[in-house]
Design a protein around this motif. Structure first.
Motif, PDB file in Angstrom:
ATOM      1  N   ASP A 384      54.004 -12.415  72.831  1.00 25.93           N
ATOM      2  CA  ASP A 384      53.681 -13.372  71.813  1.00 25.93           C
ATOM      3  C   ASP A 384      52.086 -13.343  71.355  1.00 25.93           C
ATOM      4  N   GLU A 409      61.999 -10.990  68.309  1.00 24.93           N
ATOM      5  CA  GLU A 409      61.599 -12.663  68.321  1.00 24.93           C
ATOM      6  C   GLU A 409      60.135 -12.985  68.409  1.00 24.93           C
ATOM      7  N   ALA A 410      59.401 -12.250  69.065  1.00 26.82           N
ATOM      8  CA  ALA A 410      57.954 -12.636  68.766  1.00 26.82           C
ATOM      9  C   ALA A 410      57.341 -12.454  67.251  1.00 26.82           C
ATOM     10  N   ALA A 412      59.379 -12.904  64.672  1.00 28.27           N
ATOM     11  CA  ALA A 412      60.016 -13.782  63.721  1.00 28.27           C
ATOM     12  C   ALA A 412      59.077 -15.226  64.255  1.00 28.27           C
ATOM     13  N   ARG A 413      58.496 -15.282  65.356  1.00 30.29           N
ATOM     14  CA  ARG A 413      57.684 -16.666  65.660  1.00 30.29           C
ATOM     15  C   ARG A 413      56.271 -16.468  64.868  1.00 30.29           C
ATOM     16  N   HIS A 414      55.806 -15.585  64.892  1.00 36.19           N
ATOM     17  CA  HIS A 414      54.422 -15.475  64.565  1.00 36.19           C
ATOM     18  C   HIS A 414      54.117 -14.382  63.379  1.00 36.19           C
ATOM     19  N   SER A 416      56.399 -13.556  60.466  1.00 29.67           N
ATOM     20  CA  SER A 416      57.873 -13.643  59.941  1.00 29.67           C
ATOM     21  C   SER A 416      57.761 -13.087  58.409  1.00 29.67           C
TER      22      SER A 416
END
Length: 486
Positions: A384, A409-410, A412-414, A416
Motif C-alpha cells: 500500500d 489489490e493495493a 485497486a485501493r490507491h 484505481s
C-alpha cells in the motif's frame, strides 16, 4: 540469538565441527576448517547435482558430507559454522542449543581467522549493510580505495568468500565488506574499522521474526567500530542504531544526506558531493569530493550510496581526489537501474535487483512517467505505501508472479485509475509477454521499469535470470521479433 562462543580458532585442531550448508560460503568454510585440522562434517538439506559436485570436492579433502538431511546434529559436534541462509529457528540450531554447542557464522570464522598464521597482516574491514544498496556501495568503496592506490577487494555477501580472501596469499591494505543481516546475526565478535547502515525497511522478516530483530542484527555492524559509524540522515532508524552501539573511544557518528550537510556529515551542494566531516574545521569548511554527474547512474538512491562509500573511504584517510576518480571509474553491476534500450521513444530499464518494496520505491522515484512491471514472491511484504507514493508516476502496471494479487489489490485501493495487466502465467515466455504488454501501455517519453518489489524464485532461478529475461525480451522488441504466442 547465536549460542555463546567458547572456542577459539587456535583450538580447532581435532575438534568435531559441523558446517551447515554448502555453496559460496559453506564450501570455503569446510576447506578452511579442514586445513586447521578439524574433523569436518557438512550437512545440507538439498541433494541436487550442484550439491553432489561440491560434496565430491570436499570429500576428496577428508570432509564428511551429508546431503538431504540438514536437521540432525551430527554426533560429537563441538561447533557449528553456518552459512547465511539458515534460520535461527532451524532444528539443527535448536539441537545445538540444547546440547550447548556454539554457533558461528562464516563471517565470524573469517573474522577470527584474520591474521592466521600468527604474524600475517590482518587488513581492517570497512563494512556495509542495509536493506538496499549494499553491493553497489561496496563496489563503489572498493573503486575509491583502488583509486587511492590501496590494495583492496570487495568481499562478503557480494559473492566473494571472506574466508578465501582472509586465508589467501594476496596481501591487502583494507577490505570493503558487504554484510547481510543473516551474516551479522551470527558474527558477535566482528569489530570493523568503520561501518555503515545505508537504510532500514522491512525485509527478511520471516527469517528474523520481527522488524526489531532485523534492525538489531543490522546494528551489529557498528559494535566496536574504531573510527566512524556512518548512518543515513534521512533514515532516523539508522542513527538510532549508532546511538545504541558500543564503540571504541573516539569513534564518530558520520551522517550522509542528499541535502546540504551539517557538521560531521557528507551531502550535496549545487550538484557537488561535499564532506563536512573529515575536514579541519567542520563547522565552517566543506571539502568538494565529486560532482553528481560522476555517479553512475546519478539516481537519488545511488547518490546516497556514493556518499556512504565516500564517508567510509574518508574515514580510512582517502584523499578527496580518489573519491572522484573512484566514482568515475565505477561501473554498476547488471540489473541495477540498468538502461537496456530505447524503443520507439520509450526507455526500458532493468532493476530486477529491486526485490523488496524499499528498493522498488527508490527505483520508481528515479523516473517521471512509468509503466511498471512488478510481482513475484512478496516475502511477507505489503504494497500500500509503495503504491500510494508512486501512483502519480504510473502510466500503467503489468503484474507477474505468484503474489501479484497483493500488488493488484493495493493498486485497486490507491490507484484505481491506473491500467493494470494481470499476467496469469509462469512459463518461459511470461517475461516476453510482460514486456509486450508494457510496450502497448507506454507512450513516447515513458519508462518501462522492471522493479518487481518481490523476490524472483517463483519463476526464475534468481533476480539475474529475471533481469536477463527482461533484457532479452526488450532486445527482441527492438529488433521487431515477436514471440509466437503473443
Amino acid at each position: 540469538m547465536a549460542s555463546p562462543v567458547t572456542l577459539d580458532v587456535s583450538d580447532l585442531a581435532g575438534r568435531h565441527v559441523t558446517v551447515a550448508g554448502l555453496g559460496v560460503s559453506g564450501v570455503p568454510a569446510a576447506r578452511a576448517l579442514r586445513g586447521l585440522g578439524a574433523a569436518v562434517t557438512v550437512v545440507n538439506g538439498n541433494d541436487g547435482e550442484r550439491q553432489r559436485a561440491e560434496a565430491a570436492e570436499l570429500e576428496a579433502l577428508g570432509v564428511t558430507v551429508r546431503l538431504g538431511d540438514g536437521a540432525t546434529l551430527p554426533q560429537g559436534t563441538e561447533l557449528i559454522v553456518t552459512t547465511p541462509g539458515w534460520k535461527p529457528s532451524s532444528p539443527l540450531f535448536q539441537a545445538a542449543d540444547a546440547a550447548g554447542v556454539p554457533v558461528w557464522g562464516d563471517v565470524e570464522l573469517a573474522w577470527r581467522l584474520r591474521g592466521v598464521p600468527a604474524g600475517k597482516p590482518a587488513p581492517p574491514w570497512l563494512a556495509v549493510t542495509g536493506t538496499n544498496g549494499k553491493t553497489t556501495t561496496v563496489r563503489m568503496l572498493a573503486a575509491i580505495l583502488e583509486a587511492a592506490g590501496l590494495r583492496t577487494a570487495a568481499v562478503g555477501n557480494i559473492g566473494v568468500s571472506l574466508l578465501d580472501v582472509v586465508l589467501g596469499e594476496e596481501p591487502y591494505d583494507v577490505l570493503a565488506v558487504e554484510l547481510s543481516s543473516y551474516q551479522l546475526h551470527w558474527a558477535p565478535s566482528l569489530r570493523a574499522h568503520s561501518g555503515a547502515v545505508l537504510n532500514l525497511a522491512p525485509d527478511h522478516l520471516d527469517w528474523h521474526g520481527s522488524m526489531a530483530a532485523y534492525a538489531a542484527d543490522k546494528g551489529r555492524i557498528y559494535e566496536g567500530n574504531q573510527v566512524a559509524c556512518v548512518y543515513n540522515a534521512a533514515d532516523p532508524a539508522t542513527e538510532d542504531l549508532v546511538r545504541a552501539a558500543d564503540v571504541e573511544e573516539g569513534c564518530r557518528a558520520i551522517g550522509f544526506t542528499l541535502g546540504t550537510p551539517g557538521p560531521s556529515q557528507l551531502g550535496v551542494v549545487e550538484n557537488i558531493l561535499v564532506d563536512r566531516a573529515f575536514v579541519a574545521n567542520r563547522q565552517k569548511q566543506a571539502q568538494e569530493l565529486a560532482e553528481v554527474s560522476d555517479v553512475n547512474p546519478p539516481a537519488p538512491h545511488n547518490i546516497a550510496n556514493a556518499l556512504a562509500a565516500a564517508a567510509l573511504a574518508r574515514a580510512f584517510g582517502v584523499p578527496p581526489a580518489a573519491v572522484r576518480d573512484g566514482l568515475r571509474a565505477f561501473r554498476p553491476d547488471p540489473h541495477r537501474v540498468e538502461r537496456v534500450a530505447d524503443v520507439a521513444g520509450v526507455a526500458y530499464v532493468d532493476d530486477s535487483k529491486a526485490t523488496n518494496t524499499h528498493a522498488a520505491q527508490a527505483s520508481l522515484d528515479s523516473f517521471e512517467h512509468i509503466v511498471w512491471i512488478a510481482g513475484g514472491l512478496a516475502k511477507g511484504a505489503t504494497f500500500d505505501e509503495l503504491v500510494v507514493a508512486s501512483a502519480k508516476r504510473l502510466r500503467g502496471v503489468v503484474l507477474i508472479g505468484a503474489d501479484r494479487a497483493l500488488i493488484r489489490e493495493a493498486l485497486a485501493r490507491h490507484a484505481s485509475d491506473v491500467p493494470v495487466v494481470d499476467l496469469d502465467r509462469t512459463d518461459t515466455g511470461a517475461m516476453a509477454a510482460a514486456v509486450g504488454e508494457a510496450a502497448r501501455l507506454a507512450r513516447p517519453g515513458d519508462t518501462v521499469l522492471l522493479a518487481p518489489a518481490c523476490a524472483s524464485m517463483d519463476m526464475f532461478v534468481n533476480y539475474n535470470e529475471r533481469g536477463d529475461a527482461f533484457a532479452a525480451a526488450v532486445h527482441d522488441l527492438a529488433s521487431g521479433r515477436v514471440p509466437d504466442d503473443q
